[in-house]
Design an enzyme around this catalytic site. Structure first.
Site, short mmCIF file in Angstrom:
data_model
loop_
_atom_site.label_atom_id
_atom_site.label_comp_id
_atom_site.label_asym_id
_atom_site.label_seq_id
_atom_site.Cartn_x
_atom_site.Cartn_y
_atom_site.Cartn_z
N GLU A 1 26.15 51.05 40.68
CA GLU A 1 27.84 50.87 39.73
C GLU A 1 28.25 52.50 39.93
O GLU A 1 29.46 52.47 40.48
CB GLU A 1 27.54 50.65 38.49
N ASP B 1 31.64 53.17 42.31
CA ASP B 1 33.02 53.60 41.42
C ASP B 1 33.41 54.95 42.17
O ASP B 1 34.59 55.01 42.36
CB ASP B 1 32.77 53.67 39.98
N SER C 1 33.43 45.00 39.98
CA SER C 1 33.20 46.60 39.62
C SER C 1 33.82 47.28 40.89
O SER C 1 34.23 48.41 40.72
CB SER C 1 31.80 46.59 39.89
N ASP D 1 49.98 36.77 47.48
CA ASP D 1 49.68 35.70 46.36
C ASP D 1 48.54 34.79 46.90
O ASP D 1 48.43 34.41 47.97
CB ASP D 1 50.84 34.81 46.19
N ILE D 2 47.55 34.89 46.11
CA ILE D 2 46.45 34.09 46.59
C ILE D 2 46.54 32.73 45.91
O ILE D 2 46.46 32.45 44.85
CB ILE D 2 45.05 34.68 46.01
N GLY E 1 46.93 29.32 42.65
CA GLY E 1 47.86 28.51 43.10
C GLY E 1 49.11 29.40 43.05
O GLY E 1 48.95 30.72 42.88
N GLY F 1 51.96 31.97 42.34
CA GLY F 1 52.30 32.94 41.19
C GLY F 1 51.08 33.30 40.44
O GLY F 1 49.84 33.20 41.12
N ASP G 1 47.80 33.22 38.23
CA ASP G 1 46.42 32.34 38.13
C ASP G 1 45.36 32.97 37.55
O ASP G 1 45.55 34.15 37.57
CB ASP G 1 46.20 31.38 39.36
#
Length: 564
Positions: free
Chosen positions: A264, A268, A461, A500-501, A512, A514, A516
């Site tokens: 981690e 980072d 992460s 946009d995914i 969808g 916009g 989500d």
């Protein structure tokens, strides 16, 4: 008269400290009373002089002097706690609370703490480690009601988990699923990237630096080795960043091996620093307790030596695993960050819509409305061209999925009012998670170095430090810290700054058009995010005009490494 004064608090009726109810540690064994003579230190958080106007966050910004003058600890509350501590034989740590902080550190024996706070402390063993545990509520003298907002540190059980997943590694064989560290096993060959390549796919401005910026990173375990960082950044063709470790509550930079939290810490540092070259990195190490977590964030927010302009957090746990007082105190620290113009980026979790608990849950502190919650995708592309980006969901092959959903604690923020956030499952809450997203699937993960090993790591992460790096670039380019960015990025005109995914799900929620509850507003188009935030920065800057954002250069891309 002296006798009367000495029993001022002990003679008062006891009142439950709101939100202090702590669940039993049912998975633990070997319960026995805590040793009465053992010494511990607690953090007592007192009320502000005056509340922050949370409705103005992102619009107004306070100087540190203004913050201290208006929103530091209430002097009357400090006086009360000092008198209370003296009566019960608790020592006030010198220098607490600091002028800008509201945390008073009290040290005393288990016996004295039990009497002072009306609790019973026991010892229990969890996963081979003995912890000090309290269950039920904290009982305070009635006179402290309202003056004290939280008492943290009586219990030192682990509070949070890191949200990273190691792909297809020999490490997994010995530690799969243990100690809270999520491990992934590659079901099929994947494509991995350096963080720089991920930044290129997201159109982070090529050739830009984050010189003069400081990225703060919160860690609740593990550590880093300078030799690893030198070797890693040399491999990228970059100069290794200046990394400083700050100890909070006796937490330390304690590198162990790749089986633990080092993955981690290194993820980072390596992700944030490589996409924001020139930035200084300050890592705040604290114990993995609610006390340590909150003290670390407060230390970073009010660090007038290092002055981070963005703070990255990749640890958390389901809202149901937190006490209400701890959530309120941590959220308040993030409110302070927003008021001071500091952005806080937080991983949304790696266990899909359940967050590893029963039913639908969101991860905290990602669910705080005062942080930028970062969800995850599966990213495929080359150079600066994305060919596919969908919701990260590899639950079928036990490789995790992005967290996301609706908070049952925090209300729907005004800036999310038009985002069509689903209703919460409970009678309270409403804040939608996440806000944004980025590459997190370990199958399309990040090439990093941990304890001398080259690994591919994913998880949300990775997304928190990726966004922290973008914010640091923004802060340098625009000459002003971005601060609390949600009001700007949720505005309709901001949609063009995101990919946009629209495909995939994290269990209960589907992507969808916009916003989500899997990928938020989408993944970043870096140069457009900086232009969007810069327009706001220049509007509030005397003399107008923002520094130009370098356009992405058409340079030859290093091909992503194929895994077989």
């Amino acid at each position: 008269m002296a006798a009367k004064t000495s029993s001022r608090f002990s003679s008062q009726q006891r009142v439950v400290l709101a939100g202090s109810e702590k669940a039993s540690l049912s998975a633990a064994t070997g319960e026995k009373p805590a040793r009465p003579s053992s010494v511990l230190t607690v953090s007592v958080i007192v009320r502000r002089k005056s509340p922050l106007n949370t409705k103005r966050l992102g619009k107004d910004r306070l100087t540190r002097a203004q913050y201290r003058q208006q929103h530091a600890a209430d002097p009357a509350a400090i006086t009360l706690v000092r008198a209370f501590a003296k009566e019960f034989g608790l020592a006030v740590e010198k220098g607490t609370p600091k002028p800008e902080r509201r945390t008073i550190k009290l040290t005393g024996t288990v016996s004295a703490m039990q009497k002072a706070f009306g609790v019973t402390l026991t010892q229990k063993v969890l996963d081979g480690t003995t912890y000090r545990v309290r269950e039920g509520s904290i009982q305070l003298p009635a006179e402290l009601t309202g003056a004290v907002e939280a008492v943290l540190g009586l219990d030192n059980r682990p509070q949070a988990q890191p949200h990273f997943r190691v792909l297809d590694s020999a490490i997994n064989a010995g530690t799969g699923g243990t100690k809270g560290f999520a491990r992934a096993h590659a079901a099929a060959a994947g494509t991995s990237y350096t963080p720089v390549q991920v930044g290129e796919l997201y159109q982070f401005p090529q050739g830009a630096t984050a010189a003069g910026q400081t990225i703060g990173i919160i860690e609740l375990g593990g550590g880093y080795r300078a030799a690893d960082l030198t070797a890693y950044f040399k491999g990228l063709g970059q100069k290794a960043p200046k990394v400083t470790a700050v100890s909070v509550d006796k937490g330390k930079n304690s590198p162990g091996n790749a089986n633990g939290a080092d993955g981690e810490v290194m993820l980072d540092i390596e992700v944030s620093a490589s996409v924001a070259p020139g930035a200084k990195i300050v890592v705040y190490f604290a114990p993995n307790t609610d006390q340590g977590f909150i003290d670390a964030i407060s230390s970073a927010v009010h660090d007038t030596t290092n002055k981070p302009s963005v703070i990255s957090i990749s640890w958390g746990g389901p809202e149901s695993s937190w006490t209400a007082q701890a959530m309120t105190a941590l959220d308040a620290a993030c409110q302070s960050a927003a008021a001071l113009g500091i952005t806080v980026t937080v991983a949304a979790g790696d266990n899909g819509s359940s967050d590893g608990a029963t039913g639908n849950n969101v991860d905290f502190p990602a669910s705080s409305p005062h942080v930028l919650a970062c969800g995850g995708t599966k990213l495929i592309g080359s150079g600066s061209t994305i060919t596919s980006e969908v919701v990260w969901n590899e639950l079928a092959s036990s490789e995790g999925a992005t967290g996301g959903g609706v908070s049952n604690v925090f209300a729907l923020p005004s800036w999310q009012a038009n985002a069509h956030v689903p209703a919460p499952s409970g009678s309270t809450g409403g804040r939608g998670v996440p806000d944004v997203c980025g590459d997190a699937d370990p199958v399309t993960g990040y090439q990093v170095r941990v304890d001398g090993q080259s690994l591919v790591i994913g998880g949300t992460s990775a997304v928190a430090p990726l966004w922290a790096g973008l914010i640091a670039l923004n802060n340098q380019q625009n000459g002003k810290s971005a601060g609390f960015i949600q009001p700007q990025i949720y505005a309709a005109k901001a949609a063009s700054a995101f990919h946009d995914i629209v495909s995939g799900n994290n269990g209960a929620f589907s992507a969808g058009p916009g916003w989500d509850a899997c990928t938020g507003l989408g993944s970043p188009i870096g140069s457009k995010i900086i232009a969007l935030l810069g327009a706001s920065a220049s509007a509030g800057k005397k003399g107008g005009g923002k520094k130009p954002v370098p356009k992405p250069t058409k340079k030859k891309s290093v091909p992503a490494r194929k895994r077989s």
